[in-house]
Design an enzyme around this catalytic site. Structure first.
Site, PDB file in Angstrom:
ATOM      1  N   HIS A   1       0.852  -1.184   0.000  1.00 48.23           N
ATOM      2  CA  HIS A   1       0.000   0.000   0.000  1.00 48.23           C
ATOM      3  C   HIS A   1       0.893   1.241   0.000  1.00 48.23           C
ATOM      4  CE1 HIS A   1      -2.646   3.142   1.603  1.00 48.23           C
ATOM      5  NE2 HIS A   1      -3.662   2.401   1.183  1.00 48.23           N
TER       6      HIS A   1
ATOM      7  N   ASP B   1       5.721   9.673  20.973  1.00 51.02           N
ATOM      8  CA  ASP B   1       4.690   9.159  20.069  1.00 51.02           C
ATOM      9  C   ASP B   1       4.903   7.671  19.837  1.00 51.02           C
ATOM     10  OD1 ASP B   1       3.240  11.436  19.618  1.00 51.02           O
ATOM     11  OD2 ASP B   1       4.230  11.968  17.751  1.00 51.02           O
TER      12      ASP B   1
ATOM     13  N   GLU C   1      10.204  11.777   7.221  1.00 56.10           N
ATOM     14  CA  GLU C   1       8.938  11.641   6.503  1.00 56.10           C
ATOM     15  C   GLU C   1       9.219  11.252   5.055  1.00 56.10           C
ATOM     16  OE1 GLU C   1       6.410  11.834   8.368  1.00 56.10           O
ATOM     17  OE2 GLU C   1       7.219  12.937  10.077  1.00 56.10           O
TER      18      GLU C   1
ATOM     19  N   ASP D   1      -1.813   5.870  -6.224  1.00 57.75           N
ATOM     20  CA  ASP D   1      -2.186   6.832  -5.190  1.00 57.75           C
ATOM     21  C   ASP D   1      -0.922   7.209  -4.432  1.00 57.75           C
ATOM     22  OD1 ASP D   1      -3.661   8.408  -3.502  1.00 57.75           O
ATOM     23  OD2 ASP D   1      -4.556   6.763  -2.378  1.00 57.75           O
ATOM     24  N   ALA D   2      -0.742   8.483  -4.152  1.00 54.07           N
ATOM     25  CA  ALA D   2       0.433   8.921  -3.410  1.00 54.07           C
ATOM     26  C   ALA D   2       0.408   8.369  -1.993  1.00 54.07           C
ATOM     27  CB  ALA D   2       0.505  10.451  -3.371  1.00 54.07           C
TER      28      ALA D   2
ATOM     29  N   GLU E   1      13.977  16.038  10.066  1.00 56.58           N
ATOM     30  CA  GLU E   1      15.096  16.521  10.872  1.00 56.58           C
ATOM     31  C   GLU E   1      15.875  15.340  11.446  1.00 56.58           C
ATOM     32  OE1 GLU E   1      13.529  20.761  12.553  1.00 56.58           O
ATOM     33  OE2 GLU E   1      13.283  19.015  13.853  1.00 56.58           O
TER      34      GLU E   1
ATOM     35  N   LYS F   1      -5.680  -4.412   0.376  1.00 54.51           N
ATOM     36  CA  LYS F   1      -6.360  -4.007   1.602  1.00 54.51           C
ATOM     37  C   LYS F   1      -7.301  -5.136   2.023  1.00 54.51           C
ATOM     38  CE  LYS F   1      -7.630   0.342   2.035  1.00 54.51           C
ATOM     39  NZ  LYS F   1      -8.303   1.647   1.833  1.00 54.51           N
TER      40      LYS F   1
ATOM     41  N   LYS G   1      11.178   9.945  20.712  1.00 54.85           N
ATOM     42  CA  LYS G   1       9.851  10.493  20.440  1.00 54.85           C
ATOM     43  C   LYS G   1       8.813   9.625  21.152  1.00 54.85           C
ATOM     44  CE  LYS G   1      12.073  12.784  17.074  1.00 54.85           C
ATOM     45  NZ  LYS G   1      13.548  12.787  16.975  1.00 54.85           N
TER      46      LYS G   1
ATOM     47  N   LYS H   1      10.389   7.717  13.305  1.00 57.74           N
ATOM     48  CA  LYS H   1      10.775   8.422  14.525  1.00 57.74           C
ATOM     49  C   LYS H   1      11.690   7.566  15.386  1.00 57.74           C
ATOM     50  CE  LYS H   1       6.395  10.932  14.545  1.00 57.74           C
ATOM     51  NZ  LYS H   1       5.099  11.156  15.237  1.00 57.74           N
TER      52      LYS H   1
ATOM     53  N   ASP I   1       0.909   4.179   1.397  1.00 54.53           N
ATOM     54  CA  ASP I   1       1.266   4.732   2.696  1.00 54.53           C
ATOM     55  C   ASP I   1       2.204   3.806   3.453  1.00 54.53           C
ATOM     56  OD1 ASP I   1      -0.331   7.008   2.343  1.00 54.53           O
ATOM     57  OD2 ASP I   1      -2.109   5.993   3.139  1.00 54.53           O
ATOM     58  N   LYS I   2       2.018   2.506   3.289  1.00 62.11           N
ATOM     59  CA  LYS I   2       2.899   1.562   3.972  1.00 62.11           C
ATOM     60  C   LYS I   2       4.287   1.506   3.325  1.00 62.11           C
ATOM     61  CE  LYS I   2       1.249   0.617   7.529  1.00 62.11           C
ATOM     62  NZ  LYS I   2       2.094   1.075   8.607  1.00 62.11           N
TER      63      LYS I   2
ATOM     64  N   ARG J   1       0.017   7.766   7.811  1.00 68.24           N
ATOM     65  CA  ARG J   1      -1.414   7.913   7.534  1.00 68.24           C
ATOM     66  C   ARG J   1      -2.225   6.673   7.900  1.00 68.24           C
ATOM     67  NH1 ARG J   1      -2.315  11.174   1.893  1.00 68.24           N
ATOM     68  NH2 ARG J   1      -1.546   9.228   1.001  1.00 68.24           N
ATOM     69  N   LYS J   2      -1.586   5.631   8.382  1.00 63.54           N
ATOM     70  CA  LYS J   2      -2.305   4.404   8.718  1.00 63.54           C
ATOM     71  C   LYS J   2      -2.168   4.086  10.207  1.00 63.54           C
ATOM     72  CE  LYS J   2      -4.250   3.451   4.841  1.00 63.54           C
ATOM     73  NZ  LYS J   2      -4.311   4.899   4.512  1.00 63.54           N
TER      74      LYS J   2
ATOM     75  N   PHE K   1      -8.138  -4.012 -10.545  1.00 61.42           N
ATOM     76  CA  PHE K   1      -7.163  -3.382  -9.653  1.00 61.42           C
ATOM     77  C   PHE K   1      -5.767  -3.705 -10.184  1.00 61.42           C
ATOM     78  CE2 PHE K   1      -5.997  -2.905  -4.828  1.00 61.42           C
ATOM     79  CZ  PHE K   1      -5.158  -1.852  -5.144  1.00 61.42           C
TER      80      PHE K   1
END
Length: 403
Positions: free
Chosen positions: A16, A286, A44, A253-254, A57, A177, A284, A280, A18-19, A259-260, A245
Protein backbone atom coordinates in the site's frame (compact mmCIF):
# COMPACT_ATOMS: atom_id res chain seq x y z
CA UNK A 1 -19.99 -2.44 28.05
CA UNK A 2 -21.92 -4.00 25.14
CA UNK A 3 -21.64 -7.76 24.75
CA UNK A 4 -23.53 -8.33 21.45
CA UNK A 5 -22.53 -6.27 18.42
CA UNK A 6 -20.80 -6.12 15.03
CA UNK A 7 -17.28 -4.70 14.85
CA UNK A 8 -14.95 -4.10 11.89
CA UNK A 9 -11.23 -3.44 11.42
CA UNK A 10 -9.11 -3.04 8.31
CA UNK A 11 -5.50 -3.63 7.33
CA UNK A 12 -3.34 -2.70 4.37
CA UNK A 13 -0.47 -4.62 2.79
CA UNK A 14 3.22 -3.78 2.65
CA UNK A 15 2.63 -2.59 -0.91
CA UNK A 16 0.00 0.00 0.00
CA UNK A 17 1.45 3.44 -0.88
CA UNK A 18 1.27 4.73 2.70
CA UNK A 19 2.90 1.56 3.97
CA UNK A 20 5.67 1.87 1.38
CA UNK A 21 6.33 5.30 2.87
CA UNK A 22 6.28 3.94 6.43
CA UNK A 23 8.72 1.16 5.57
CA UNK A 24 11.13 3.56 3.90
CA UNK A 25 11.00 5.92 6.89
CA UNK A 26 11.68 3.10 9.35
CA UNK A 27 14.47 1.71 7.17
CA UNK A 28 16.13 5.13 7.50
CA UNK A 29 15.62 5.06 11.29
CA UNK A 30 17.34 1.66 11.42
CA UNK A 31 20.17 2.85 9.20
CA UNK A 32 20.87 5.81 11.46
CA UNK A 33 20.53 3.85 14.73
CA UNK A 34 23.09 1.39 13.36
CA UNK A 35 25.52 4.30 13.08
CA UNK A 36 24.56 6.06 16.33
CA UNK A 37 22.19 4.46 18.89
CA UNK A 38 21.46 7.98 20.19
CA UNK A 39 20.58 9.35 16.74
CA UNK A 40 17.64 11.74 16.51
CA UNK A 41 15.43 10.97 13.53
CA UNK A 42 12.17 12.40 12.22
CA UNK A 43 12.02 11.11 8.66
CA UNK A 44 8.94 11.64 6.50
CA UNK A 45 8.53 9.92 3.14
CA UNK A 46 6.30 10.73 0.19
CA UNK A 47 5.80 8.24 -2.63
CA UNK A 48 4.10 8.74 -5.97
CA UNK A 49 4.53 7.60 -9.57
CA UNK A 50 8.21 6.62 -9.88
CA UNK A 51 9.26 9.11 -7.23
CA UNK A 52 10.32 8.98 -3.56
CA UNK A 53 10.97 12.12 -1.51
CA UNK A 54 12.46 12.23 2.01
CA UNK A 55 12.16 15.20 4.37
CA UNK A 56 12.64 15.79 8.07
CA UNK A 57 15.10 16.52 10.87
CA UNK A 58 18.02 14.35 11.91
CA UNK A 59 21.10 14.42 14.13
CA UNK A 60 23.72 11.80 14.89
CA UNK A 61 27.38 10.91 14.99
CA UNK A 62 28.66 9.70 11.66
CA UNK A 63 25.51 10.90 9.89
CA UNK A 64 25.24 14.69 9.61
CA UNK A 65 26.83 17.58 11.50
CA UNK A 66 25.00 20.63 12.88
CA UNK A 67 25.75 22.56 9.70
CA UNK A 68 24.00 20.01 7.50
CA UNK A 69 27.14 18.37 6.13
CA UNK A 70 26.75 14.66 5.48
CA UNK A 71 29.35 12.17 6.67
CA UNK A 72 31.18 10.50 3.83
CA UNK A 73 29.06 7.99 1.93
CA UNK A 74 25.88 8.46 3.98
CA UNK A 75 23.84 10.11 1.22
CA UNK A 76 24.58 7.14 -1.01
CA UNK A 77 23.65 4.72 1.78
CA UNK A 78 20.32 6.47 2.22
CA UNK A 79 19.42 6.18 -1.44
CA UNK A 80 20.53 2.56 -1.54
CA UNK A 81 18.38 1.81 1.54
CA UNK A 82 15.34 3.41 -0.10
CA UNK A 83 15.75 1.42 -3.32
CA UNK A 84 16.39 -1.84 -1.47
CA UNK A 85 13.23 -1.34 0.58
CA UNK A 86 11.10 -0.79 -2.52
CA UNK A 87 12.71 -3.83 -4.16
CA UNK A 88 12.05 -6.04 -1.12
CA UNK A 89 8.37 -5.07 -1.19
CA UNK A 90 8.28 -6.18 -4.82
CA UNK A 91 7.79 -3.09 -6.97
CA UNK A 92 9.17 -3.56 -10.45
CA UNK A 93 6.30 -1.96 -12.36
CA UNK A 94 6.41 0.66 -15.08
CA UNK A 95 4.78 3.22 -12.76
CA UNK A 96 6.89 2.40 -9.69
CA UNK A 97 10.20 0.56 -10.03
CA UNK A 98 12.90 0.34 -7.39
CA UNK A 99 15.69 0.87 -9.92
CA UNK A 100 14.09 3.59 -12.06
CA UNK A 101 12.30 5.80 -9.54
CA UNK A 102 13.53 9.36 -9.01
CA UNK A 103 14.82 9.99 -5.50
CA UNK A 104 15.13 13.29 -3.60
CA UNK A 105 16.64 13.67 -0.11
CA UNK A 106 15.64 16.79 1.85
CA UNK A 107 16.65 15.65 5.34
CA UNK A 108 18.28 18.43 7.37
CA UNK A 109 19.71 19.01 10.89
CA UNK A 110 17.42 18.85 13.90
CA UNK A 111 16.41 22.19 15.38
CA UNK A 112 18.77 23.29 18.14
CA UNK A 113 15.73 24.46 20.13
CA UNK A 114 14.30 20.94 20.12
CA UNK A 115 17.67 19.48 21.07
CA UNK A 116 18.08 21.75 24.09
CA UNK A 117 14.75 20.63 25.51
CA UNK A 118 15.16 16.93 24.84
CA UNK A 119 18.81 16.14 25.54
CA UNK A 120 20.07 15.25 29.01
CA UNK A 121 22.35 18.00 30.36
CA UNK A 122 23.90 18.40 33.81
CA UNK A 123 21.32 17.35 36.39
CA UNK A 124 18.51 17.37 33.82
CA UNK A 125 17.38 13.99 32.54
CA UNK A 126 16.42 13.43 28.93
CA UNK A 127 13.02 14.97 28.24
CA UNK A 128 10.19 13.74 26.07
CA UNK A 129 10.72 14.43 22.37
CA UNK A 130 7.27 15.99 22.04
CA UNK A 131 4.07 16.63 23.92
CA UNK A 132 1.07 14.37 23.45
CA UNK A 133 -1.09 11.52 24.65
CA UNK A 134 -0.40 7.87 23.91
CA UNK A 135 -2.63 4.83 24.33
CA UNK A 136 -2.01 1.13 24.76
CA UNK A 137 -4.58 -1.65 24.62
CA UNK A 138 -4.92 -5.40 25.08
CA UNK A 139 -7.84 -7.83 25.19
CA UNK A 140 -8.33 -11.58 25.42
CA UNK A 141 -9.95 -12.06 21.99
CA UNK A 142 -6.84 -13.72 20.48
CA UNK A 143 -3.75 -15.53 21.82
CA UNK A 144 -1.71 -12.41 21.04
CA UNK A 145 -4.13 -10.35 23.19
CA UNK A 146 -5.18 -8.24 20.21
CA UNK A 147 -8.60 -7.28 18.81
CA UNK A 148 -9.72 -10.21 16.66
CA UNK A 149 -10.96 -8.11 13.74
CA UNK A 150 -7.58 -6.43 13.28
CA UNK A 151 -5.56 -9.57 13.96
CA UNK A 152 -7.35 -11.48 11.19
CA UNK A 153 -7.21 -8.52 8.79
CA UNK A 154 -3.43 -8.38 9.20
CA UNK A 155 -2.96 -12.14 8.86
CA UNK A 156 -4.98 -12.38 5.65
CA UNK A 157 -2.65 -9.88 3.96
CA UNK A 158 0.48 -11.38 5.49
CA UNK A 159 -0.43 -14.77 4.04
CA UNK A 160 -1.11 -13.24 0.63
CA UNK A 161 2.24 -11.43 0.72
CA UNK A 162 4.04 -14.65 1.63
CA UNK A 163 2.39 -16.44 -1.29
CA UNK A 164 3.27 -13.58 -3.64
CA UNK A 165 6.92 -13.59 -2.60
CA UNK A 166 7.20 -17.37 -2.77
CA UNK A 167 5.57 -17.59 -6.20
CA UNK A 168 2.60 -19.59 -4.91
CA UNK A 169 0.26 -16.79 -6.06
CA UNK A 170 2.08 -15.17 -9.02
CA UNK A 171 -1.05 -13.27 -10.06
CA UNK A 172 -0.84 -11.04 -6.95
CA UNK A 173 0.82 -7.61 -6.99
CA UNK A 174 2.03 -5.77 -3.85
CA UNK A 175 -0.87 -3.39 -3.11
CA UNK A 176 -3.82 -4.78 -1.11
CA UNK A 177 -6.36 -4.01 1.60
CA UNK A 178 -8.50 -6.22 3.84
CA UNK A 179 -11.41 -5.70 6.19
CA UNK A 180 -13.02 -8.12 8.63
CA UNK A 181 -16.42 -7.71 10.30
CA UNK A 182 -17.21 -10.04 13.20
CA UNK A 183 -20.36 -10.58 15.19
CA UNK A 184 -19.75 -10.73 18.93
CA UNK A 185 -21.93 -12.49 21.47
CA UNK A 186 -21.19 -12.25 25.18
CA UNK A 187 -18.13 -10.26 24.18
CA UNK A 188 -16.62 -13.07 22.08
CA UNK A 189 -16.37 -13.32 18.26
CA UNK A 190 -18.77 -15.97 16.99
CA UNK A 191 -19.18 -15.28 13.25
CA UNK A 192 -17.56 -13.39 10.38
CA UNK A 193 -20.43 -11.53 8.75
CA UNK A 194 -18.37 -9.79 6.04
CA UNK A 195 -14.88 -10.07 4.53
CA UNK A 196 -13.47 -7.45 2.16
CA UNK A 197 -10.24 -8.01 0.21
CA UNK A 198 -9.05 -5.73 -2.55
CA UNK A 199 -5.79 -6.83 -4.13
CA UNK A 200 -3.73 -5.53 -6.99
CA UNK A 201 -3.45 -8.24 -9.62
CA UNK A 202 -1.78 -9.20 -12.85
CA UNK A 203 -3.42 -8.29 -16.15
CA UNK A 204 -6.50 -10.33 -16.97
CA UNK A 205 -7.47 -11.38 -13.45
CA UNK A 206 -10.56 -9.20 -13.45
CA UNK A 207 -12.80 -11.41 -15.59
CA UNK A 208 -13.54 -14.99 -16.61
CA UNK A 209 -11.67 -17.99 -15.31
CA UNK A 210 -8.73 -15.93 -14.03
CA UNK A 211 -11.02 -13.78 -11.91
CA UNK A 212 -12.60 -16.95 -10.53
CA UNK A 213 -9.14 -18.29 -9.71
CA UNK A 214 -8.28 -15.11 -7.83
CA UNK A 215 -11.55 -15.15 -5.88
CA UNK A 216 -11.16 -18.82 -4.98
CA UNK A 217 -7.60 -18.19 -3.81
CA UNK A 218 -8.63 -15.29 -1.54
CA UNK A 219 -11.49 -17.28 -0.01
CA UNK A 220 -9.14 -20.17 0.69
CA UNK A 221 -6.70 -17.85 2.45
CA UNK A 222 -9.46 -16.35 4.57
CA UNK A 223 -10.79 -19.77 5.57
CA UNK A 224 -7.30 -20.88 6.49
CA UNK A 225 -6.50 -17.75 8.56
CA UNK A 226 -9.72 -17.38 10.53
CA UNK A 227 -10.47 -19.87 13.31
CA UNK A 228 -12.79 -22.72 12.41
CA UNK A 229 -16.44 -21.87 12.64
CA UNK A 230 -16.21 -18.12 12.08
CA UNK A 231 -16.82 -18.45 8.33
CA UNK A 232 -20.41 -19.57 7.75
CA UNK A 233 -22.78 -19.88 4.80
CA UNK A 234 -24.02 -16.38 5.67
CA UNK A 235 -20.55 -14.77 5.45
CA UNK A 236 -20.49 -12.18 2.68
CA UNK A 237 -17.29 -11.83 0.63
CA UNK A 238 -16.40 -8.66 -1.27
CA UNK A 239 -13.32 -9.43 -3.37
CA UNK A 240 -12.06 -6.60 -5.58
CA UNK A 241 -15.53 -5.02 -5.49
CA UNK A 242 -14.54 -2.26 -7.95
CA UNK A 243 -13.75 -4.87 -10.61
CA UNK A 244 -10.19 -4.19 -11.81
CA UNK A 245 -7.16 -3.38 -9.65
CA UNK A 246 -4.16 -3.48 -11.99
CA UNK A 247 -2.77 0.00 -11.26
CA UNK A 248 -1.82 0.24 -7.60
CA UNK A 249 0.79 1.25 -5.09
CA UNK A 250 2.37 4.69 -5.37
CA UNK A 251 1.53 4.75 -9.08
CA UNK A 252 -2.18 4.56 -8.25
CA UNK A 253 -2.19 6.83 -5.19
CA UNK A 254 0.43 8.92 -3.41
CA UNK A 255 1.69 7.61 -0.09
CA UNK A 256 2.72 9.51 3.04
CA UNK A 257 4.36 8.35 6.27
CA UNK A 258 1.99 8.08 9.21
CA UNK A 259 -1.41 7.91 7.53
CA UNK A 260 -2.30 4.40 8.72
CA UNK A 261 -2.20 4.94 12.48
CA UNK A 262 -5.32 2.87 13.20
CA UNK A 263 -4.03 -0.03 11.10
CA UNK A 264 -0.75 0.28 13.01
CA UNK A 265 -2.39 0.03 16.43
CA UNK A 266 -5.73 -1.55 17.40
CA UNK A 267 -8.04 -1.28 14.41
CA UNK A 268 -10.34 1.21 16.10
CA UNK A 269 -10.93 -0.96 19.18
CA UNK A 270 -9.11 1.56 21.40
CA UNK A 271 -8.49 5.32 21.48
CA UNK A 272 -5.52 6.80 19.62
CA UNK A 273 -3.49 9.84 20.61
CA UNK A 274 -2.96 10.85 16.97
CA UNK A 275 0.81 10.44 16.70
CA UNK A 276 2.33 8.15 14.09
CA UNK A 277 5.23 5.79 14.82
CA UNK A 278 7.26 5.24 11.66
CA UNK A 279 10.23 7.45 10.88
CA UNK A 280 10.78 8.42 14.53
CA UNK A 281 13.62 7.48 16.85
CA UNK A 282 12.61 6.19 20.31
CA UNK A 283 13.12 9.51 22.12
CA UNK A 284 9.85 10.49 20.44
CA UNK A 285 7.19 9.43 22.92
CA UNK A 286 4.69 9.16 20.07
CA UNK A 287 6.50 5.90 19.47
CA UNK A 288 8.21 4.74 22.67
CA UNK A 289 5.43 5.66 25.11
CA UNK A 290 2.82 4.04 22.87
CA UNK A 291 4.95 0.89 22.95
CA UNK A 292 5.22 1.17 26.75
CA UNK A 293 1.45 1.60 27.07
CA UNK A 294 0.85 -1.55 25.00
CA UNK A 295 3.46 -3.38 27.10
CA UNK A 296 1.64 -2.45 30.30
CA UNK A 297 -1.83 -3.25 28.95
CA UNK A 298 -0.73 -6.62 27.59
CA UNK A 299 0.91 -7.62 30.86
CA UNK A 300 -2.19 -6.61 32.83
CA UNK A 301 -4.37 -8.87 30.67
CA UNK A 302 -1.74 -11.65 30.60
CA UNK A 303 -1.65 -11.55 34.40
CA UNK A 304 -5.39 -12.23 34.48
CA UNK A 305 -6.06 -8.86 36.11
CA UNK A 306 -8.57 -7.96 33.37
CA UNK A 307 -10.02 -9.18 30.09
CA UNK A 308 -9.60 -5.77 28.44
CA UNK A 309 -7.31 -2.92 29.34
CA UNK A 310 -6.65 0.57 27.99
CA UNK A 311 -3.67 2.62 29.19
CA UNK A 312 -3.16 6.34 28.58
CA UNK A 313 0.12 8.20 29.11
CA UNK A 314 0.68 11.95 28.62
CA UNK A 315 3.90 13.92 28.18
CA UNK A 316 5.20 17.46 27.72
CA UNK A 317 8.16 18.18 25.44
CA UNK A 318 11.40 18.38 27.38
CA UNK A 319 9.85 17.00 30.59
CA UNK A 320 11.02 13.49 31.62
CA UNK A 321 8.16 12.33 33.83
CA UNK A 322 4.76 11.52 32.36
CA UNK A 323 2.08 14.02 33.27
CA UNK A 324 -0.49 11.31 33.85
CA UNK A 325 -1.11 7.56 33.85
CA UNK A 326 -4.65 6.28 33.34
CA UNK A 327 -5.86 2.67 33.49
CA UNK A 328 -9.29 1.51 32.32
CA UNK A 329 -10.17 -2.18 32.46
CA UNK A 330 -13.68 -1.54 31.10
CA UNK A 331 -15.38 -3.22 34.02
CA UNK A 332 -13.46 -6.48 33.51
CA UNK A 333 -10.79 -6.02 36.21
CA UNK A 334 -10.51 -8.23 39.28
CA UNK A 335 -9.01 -5.31 41.24
CA UNK A 336 -9.65 -1.60 41.02
CA UNK A 337 -8.15 0.39 38.17
CA UNK A 338 -6.63 2.78 40.73
CA UNK A 339 -4.89 -0.18 42.38
CA UNK A 340 -3.35 -1.17 39.05
CA UNK A 341 -2.19 2.41 38.51
CA UNK A 342 -0.52 2.36 41.91
CA UNK A 343 1.07 -1.02 41.18
CA UNK A 344 2.60 0.26 37.94
CA UNK A 345 4.16 3.12 39.89
CA UNK A 346 5.92 0.60 42.18
CA UNK A 347 7.71 -1.24 39.35
CA UNK A 348 11.12 0.42 39.45
CA UNK A 349 12.49 -1.33 36.35
CA UNK A 350 10.21 0.89 34.23
CA UNK A 351 12.26 3.92 35.24
CA UNK A 352 9.20 5.96 36.14
CA UNK A 353 8.04 5.68 32.50
CA UNK A 354 10.42 8.46 31.51
CA UNK A 355 11.62 8.36 27.89
CA UNK A 356 15.02 7.12 29.05
CA UNK A 357 13.44 4.58 31.39
CA UNK A 358 11.27 3.19 28.61
CA UNK A 359 14.13 3.08 26.10
CA UNK A 360 16.45 1.37 28.56
CA UNK A 361 14.02 -1.29 29.77
CA UNK A 362 12.68 -2.16 26.32
CA UNK A 363 16.10 -1.74 24.64
CA UNK A 364 14.67 0.54 21.98
CA UNK A 365 17.94 2.11 20.77
CA UNK A 366 18.46 -0.72 18.32
CA UNK A 367 17.69 -1.00 14.59
CA UNK A 368 14.50 -3.03 15.11
CA UNK A 369 11.92 -0.85 13.42
CA UNK A 370 11.73 -1.85 9.76
CA UNK A 371 9.68 -5.00 10.55
CA UNK A 372 7.14 -2.92 12.50
CA UNK A 373 6.16 -0.79 9.51
CA UNK A 374 3.74 -3.26 7.91
CA UNK A 375 1.02 -5.49 9.43
CA UNK A 376 0.91 -3.66 12.75
CA UNK A 377 3.27 -2.73 15.56
CA UNK A 378 1.51 -4.93 18.11
CA UNK A 379 0.56 -8.55 18.62
CA UNK A 380 3.21 -10.20 16.48
CA UNK A 381 6.79 -11.33 16.06
CA UNK A 382 9.60 -10.19 13.77
CA UNK A 383 11.93 -12.85 12.43
CA UNK A 384 10.69 -15.30 15.07
CA UNK A 385 11.22 -12.97 18.03
CA UNK A 386 8.60 -10.94 19.85
CA UNK A 387 8.99 -7.20 19.74
CA UNK A 388 10.21 -6.20 23.24
CA UNK A 389 6.95 -4.41 24.06
CA UNK A 390 5.06 -7.64 23.33
CA UNK A 391 6.76 -9.63 26.09
CA UNK A 392 4.78 -10.57 29.20
CA UNK A 393 7.69 -10.37 31.64
CA UNK A 394 5.95 -7.88 33.95
CA UNK A 395 3.31 -10.34 35.15
CA UNK A 396 5.15 -11.30 38.33
CA UNK A 397 6.06 -7.68 39.05
CA UNK A 398 2.42 -6.63 38.80
CA UNK A 399 1.30 -9.47 41.03
CA UNK A 400 3.95 -8.59 43.63
CA UNK A 401 3.04 -4.90 43.55
CA UNK A 402 -0.62 -5.78 44.14
CA UNK A 403 0.04 -8.27 46.94
Amino acid sequence: MRTSYLFTSESVSEGHPDKVADQISDAIVDLFLTKDPEARVACETMTTTNRVVLAGEIRGRGIMDENGNWAEGVREEIERTVRETVKRIGYEQSGFHWDRLEFANHLHPQSAHIAQGVDATGNKDEGAGDQGIMFGFACDETPDLMPATLDYSHKILQRMAQDRHSGTAPFLEPDAKSQVTLRFEAGKPVEATAIVVSTQHAKGYDSGDKESELHAYVKAVVRDVLPAGLITDATVFHINPTGSFEIGGPDGDAGITGRKIIVDTYGGAAPHGGGAFSGKDPTKVDRSAAYAARYLAKNIVAAGLAKRCTIQLAYAIGVPQPLSLYVDTHGTGIVGDDAIEAAIGKITKLGGLTPRGIRTHLRLNRPIYSPTAAYGHFGRKAEGELFPWEKTDLVEDLEAALA
